[in-house]
Write a protein that holds these residues in place. Structure first.
Motif, short mmCIF file in Angstrom:
data_model
loop_
_atom_site.label_atom_id
_atom_site.label_comp_id
_atom_site.label_asym_id
_atom_site.label_seq_id
_atom_site.Cartn_x
_atom_site.Cartn_y
_atom_site.Cartn_z
N MET A 83 0.82 -1.21 0.00
CA MET A 83 0.00 0.00 0.00
C MET A 83 0.86 1.26 0.00
O MET A 83 2.03 1.21 0.37
N LEU A 133 -3.98 4.41 -1.08
CA LEU A 133 -5.01 4.94 -0.19
C LEU A 133 -5.26 6.43 -0.41
O LEU A 133 -6.06 7.03 0.30
N GLY A 134 -4.57 7.00 -1.35
CA GLY A 134 -4.93 8.35 -1.73
C GLY A 134 -3.86 9.39 -1.53
O GLY A 134 -3.04 9.33 -0.62
N ASN A 136 -3.18 13.46 -0.68
CA ASN A 136 -3.71 14.14 0.50
C ASN A 136 -3.48 15.64 0.36
O ASN A 136 -2.40 16.07 -0.01
N GLY A 141 -0.49 14.78 6.25
CA GLY A 141 -1.73 14.12 6.66
C GLY A 141 -1.73 12.62 6.47
O GLY A 141 -2.34 11.88 7.24
N GLY A 142 -1.04 12.17 5.44
CA GLY A 142 -1.06 10.73 5.14
C GLY A 142 -0.07 9.92 5.97
O GLY A 142 -0.15 8.70 6.00
N PRO A 144 0.62 9.53 9.39
CA PRO A 144 0.08 8.65 10.44
C PRO A 144 -0.86 7.58 9.88
O PRO A 144 -0.93 6.48 10.44
N ILE A 145 -1.55 7.90 8.80
CA ILE A 145 -2.47 6.93 8.20
C ILE A 145 -1.67 5.74 7.65
O ILE A 145 -2.08 4.58 7.80
N VAL A 147 1.10 4.69 8.87
CA VAL A 147 1.52 3.92 10.04
C VAL A 147 0.36 3.04 10.53
O VAL A 147 0.57 1.88 10.90
N GLY A 148 -0.85 3.59 10.48
CA GLY A 148 -2.02 2.80 10.86
C GLY A 148 -2.25 1.63 9.91
O GLY A 148 -2.59 0.51 10.34
N ALA A 149 -2.04 1.87 8.62
CA ALA A 149 -2.18 0.78 7.64
C ALA A 149 -1.12 -0.29 7.91
O ALA A 149 -1.39 -1.50 7.83
N LEU A 151 0.25 -0.93 10.81
CA LEU A 151 -0.19 -1.64 12.03
C LEU A 151 -1.21 -2.72 11.67
O LEU A 151 -1.16 -3.85 12.15
N SER A 152 -2.13 -2.35 10.80
CA SER A 152 -3.13 -3.28 10.29
C SER A 152 -2.47 -4.49 9.63
O SER A 152 -2.84 -5.64 9.88
N ALA A 175 2.89 15.70 12.83
CA ALA A 175 2.42 14.37 12.43
C ALA A 175 3.58 13.48 12.00
O ALA A 175 3.60 12.28 12.29
N ALA A 179 4.36 10.09 14.01
CA ALA A 179 4.18 8.86 13.22
C ALA A 179 5.46 8.03 13.17
O ALA A 179 5.43 6.81 13.33
N GLY B 69 -4.39 9.39 13.70
CA GLY B 69 -4.11 9.02 12.31
C GLY B 69 -3.84 7.53 12.16
O GLY B 69 -4.26 6.91 11.18
N VAL B 70 -3.15 6.96 13.12
CA VAL B 70 -2.91 5.52 13.09
C VAL B 70 -4.25 4.77 13.15
O VAL B 70 -4.48 3.81 12.41
N GLY B 73 -5.86 4.98 9.75
CA GLY B 73 -5.19 4.07 8.82
C GLY B 73 -5.54 2.61 9.07
O GLY B 73 -5.72 1.82 8.14
N ALA B 74 -5.66 2.25 10.35
CA ALA B 74 -6.02 0.87 10.69
C ALA B 74 -7.47 0.60 10.29
O ALA B 74 -7.80 -0.47 9.76
N THR B 77 -8.09 -0.06 6.60
CA THR B 77 -7.44 -1.26 6.03
C THR B 77 -7.87 -2.53 6.75
O THR B 77 -7.11 -3.49 6.84
N GLU B 96 -7.10 17.54 12.88
CA GLU B 96 -6.69 17.31 11.49
C GLU B 96 -7.12 15.91 11.04
O GLU B 96 -7.77 15.76 10.01
N GLN B 101 -9.35 14.02 7.63
CA GLN B 101 -9.07 12.69 7.09
C GLN B 101 -10.25 11.74 7.32
O GLN B 101 -10.94 11.37 6.39
#
Lengths: 346, 332
Positions: A83, A133-134, A136, A141-142, A144-145, A147-149, A151-152, A175, A179, B69-70, B73-74, B77, B96, B101
């Protein structure tokens, strides 16, 4: 095998050892495809610029002309399942991850056939089917997202990795720091890729960032920080390859800094008062990533002039057809204004 | 179906909901500051870390923006994160990710993704924690299309709305009033959900409608008992969800009683009561009104430290009593 043959083989092996990484690692077909994608990004950006000038695209956009080697080089070791999160300068990342330029142009033209059905435009271009995932609109902005992905992906034991794209401007956002810290604490399969094109809008990294290299900041988060020539596809791909392998082994994140340059201004409002003509021309004339890669490919016998011409012509046709698709596609129905604010419940 | 009903505190009810959710669905996990061995600042996660382990009850660094944000993202997904803010005020650090988001991702991407994110916000005043730990900011988030915003007022609903939020494909923000955490009430065992977007009539009445949120529901019910002894029959509606708001229940009630008071702890101006009032003014219930609408909201001030000042900063039972009497007696 006689002695002479053994020596010749050893010489070939030795020669191979001296080849740049990409020419050792990837087949001629893969390298030609990388070149094709670099062209595709360049011609896509030029096509978007022209379409904007002709009034087919409104709003603004951020072109990545000059940064094609980082987009394609970083993406080379990835699979469709891996991703990315991308940035406002994200057209190249999207194409490098495998998006269809027809649907990208359609999105920029605000059409229903676009990737976001005309809701996102340039700044939110995405192709989730290919793991993107896009882009931004928010600097950083992307991150931390991503990092979340990651983690997933770790929780789901998928073996997939996540690329977090950002520019030099984002490295001064909170951020970014939050992150990177979390990714390292939790050893997540994410690769932070900074495309340092020297300027956050008009403010140079020298004036905005306290460390000489953004990759130096990796030390604060106990991860490798790698600086590469972002206009050298092979160097970029090598750093990406190592970081992706490390992430897949469960050893955690890497920060890669690609030193590069955008040939165009920040966005369509840029009057270019912060860079000299000489500086811009030097990057265009002497450090163009596509020309550099073409020269390497020819030097190592991967492609000849006719082959390059064929790739170019092929891309030209693809871009032309894509713009035509965008032009002739329908606009969204006004009645669909609030569609997808929420997910429809059964 | 298990219908055993026990008395649980509001905090215990939330904890039970999270435990049930984690048992039912391996995608569910908790993130937040000091929610592990510490048990959360208000002991809502309590001992869950011992039952489910550190991978599912994750302590985060003190990084509200990054942590939010984490969670986004989780969620996008394939996971079902429940993110706890230590105090709702700290959401200001994470706006933010919540607003730009989580709320917009589905729309911006043309419906290609959903963001099944649950965030929990310990909210409200009354603990002596002063201006940066006592706010009621639900109206900020209620203004954002793409989010759903709920305010459970009872242990029953705290559990049911959290389980409903986890079934919801979109981001749900749950505001939990801190003074309610210790309040006990009947809670059914096992799995159930309380519908998001549906208000609940807590007390039926015919003379005046009191629309209240969170802890104000209990103040309104207390006031209604006193009013009943004076011959004023108040209907108390627990709004429960502020986005999307249950128009039908409120409009039907106002048509019945012809009088409306909105009681909420958030700052009065541009708050939940403004929306409820405007909703009535724009509806056919307007013609049924016998008196002006009264909004009782938080004072136009940060929440002060001094306990008497703190009480004065948010609506109290005597304020509700006076407003109801004024309306029914034609003083207003």
């Amino acid at each position: 095998m006689d002695k002479a043959s053994v020596n010749a083989k050893a010489a070939r092996e030795e020669g191979k050892h001296n080849l740049p990484f990409a020419f050792r690692q990837y087949s001629p077909e893969q390298l030609k495809e990388a070149l094709r994608k670099m062209y595709l990004i360049r011609r896509f950006e030029e096509g978007a610029e022209e379409s904007y000038t002709r009034g087919f695209i409104h709003g603004t956009m951020h072109l990545s002309i000059g940064q094609e080697a980082s987009a394609v080089g970083i993406s080379l070791p990835l699979t469709d399942d891996d991703m990315i999160t991308s940035t406002h300068r994200g057209h190249g990342h999207c194409i490098a991850k495998g998006a269809d330029v027809s649907r990208m142009f359609a999105e920029f033209f605000g059409k229903e056939t676009g990737y976001c059905h005309g809701r996102g435009g340039s700044m939110h271009i995405a192709d989730v089917s290919k793991g993107n995932l896009g882009a931004n609109g928010i600097v950083g902005g992307g991150i931390p997202i991503a990092v979340g992905a990651a983690l997933s992906m770790k929780k789901q034991k998928t073996g997939r990795v996540v690329i977090s794209w950002f520019g030099d401007g984002a490295n001064n956002e909170g951020a970014f720091h939050e992150a990177l810290n979390m990714a390292s604490v939790w050893k997540l399969p994410v690769i932070f890729v900074c495309e340092n094109n020297g300027y956050g809008m008009s403010t140079s990294t020298k004036r905005a960032t306290a460390v000489p290299n953004i990759a130096d900041r990796a030390a604060a988060y106990a991860m490798p920080g790698i600086v590469v020539d972002g206009n050298n596809l092979s160097e970029v791909a090598e750093a990406s390859h190592e970081a992706v392998e490390r992430a897949r082994r469960g050893e955690g994140p890497t920060l890669i800094e690609c030193k590069t340059y955008r040939h165009r201004g920040h966005s369509k409002s840029d009057r270019n008062r912060y860079r000299t003509k000489e500086e811009i021309e030097d990057w265009i004339n002497n450090r163009d990533p596509i020309r550099l890669f073409e020269e390497q490919m020819q030097e190592y016998g991967v492609i000849n002039a006719a082959g390059i011409e064929a790739v170019r012509a092929d891309v030209e046709r693809e871009i032309e057809a894509a713009i035509e698709f965008a032009k002739t596609s329908p606009s969204p129905d006004i009645a669909s204004l609030t569609r997808d604010v929420y997910t429809d419940l059964p | 179906m298990d219908t055993t009903i026990r008395e649980l505190s509001y905090a215990q009810a939330i904890q039970e909901a999270m435990a049930i959710a984690m048992e039912r669905d391996e995608r569910v996990f908790l993130m937040g500051e000091d929610i592990g061995v510490y048990g959360g600042a208000f002991q809502v996660t309590g001992d869950l870390v011992h039952r489910f382990g550190e991978d599912r009850v994750m302590d985060t660094p003190i990084s509200e923006l990054g942590g939010a944000g984490v969670a986004v993202g989780a969620a996008v997904t394939g996971m079902r994160p429940i993110f706890e803010f230590q105090f709702s005020d700290f959401a200001a650090l994470a706006m933010e990710q919540i607003v730009n988001q989580a709320a917009k991702m589905r729309y911006m991407l043309g419906g290609a993704v959903s963001v099944p994110l649950v965030m929990r916000f310990p909210a409200g005043s009354g603990t002596g924690a002063a201006a940066q730990h006592s706010q009621s900011i639900e109206a900020w988030l209620g203004h954002v299309p793409g989010l759903k915003v709920v305010q459970p007022a009872t242990p029953h609903d705290a559990k049911g709305l959290l389980l409903a939020a986890l079934e919801d494909p979109d981001p749900v923000m749950i505001f939990e009033h801190k003074l309610l955490y210790k309040m006990k009430g009947p809670v059914p065992e096992g799995y159930y959900t309380t519908p998001i977007g549906k208000a609940e009539i807590r007390r039926e009445g015919k003379d005046v409608t009191i629309v209240a949120t969170a802890i104000m529901v209990h103040k309104a019910l207390e006031a209604a008992e006193t009013l009943a002894s004076e011959g004023i029959d108040a209907e108390v509606i627990d709004l429960r969800t502020i986005r999307p708001m249950d128009r039908e229940t409120v409009i039907a009630s106002v048509k019945k009683t012809s009088r409306l008071i909105c009681v909420y702890e958030g700052v009065k101006t541009l708050g939940v009561g403004a929306e409820v009032s405007a909703m009535i003014a724009e509806s056919d219930a307007f013609d049924f009104l016998d008196a002006p609408i009264i909004r009782l909201g938080g004072a136009e001030t940060p929440i002060p430290y001094n306990p008497e000042l703190e009480k004065a900063a948010v609506p109290q039972v005597p304020d509700i009593l006076k407003s109801a009497r004024d309306l029914v007696n034609g003083v207003r």
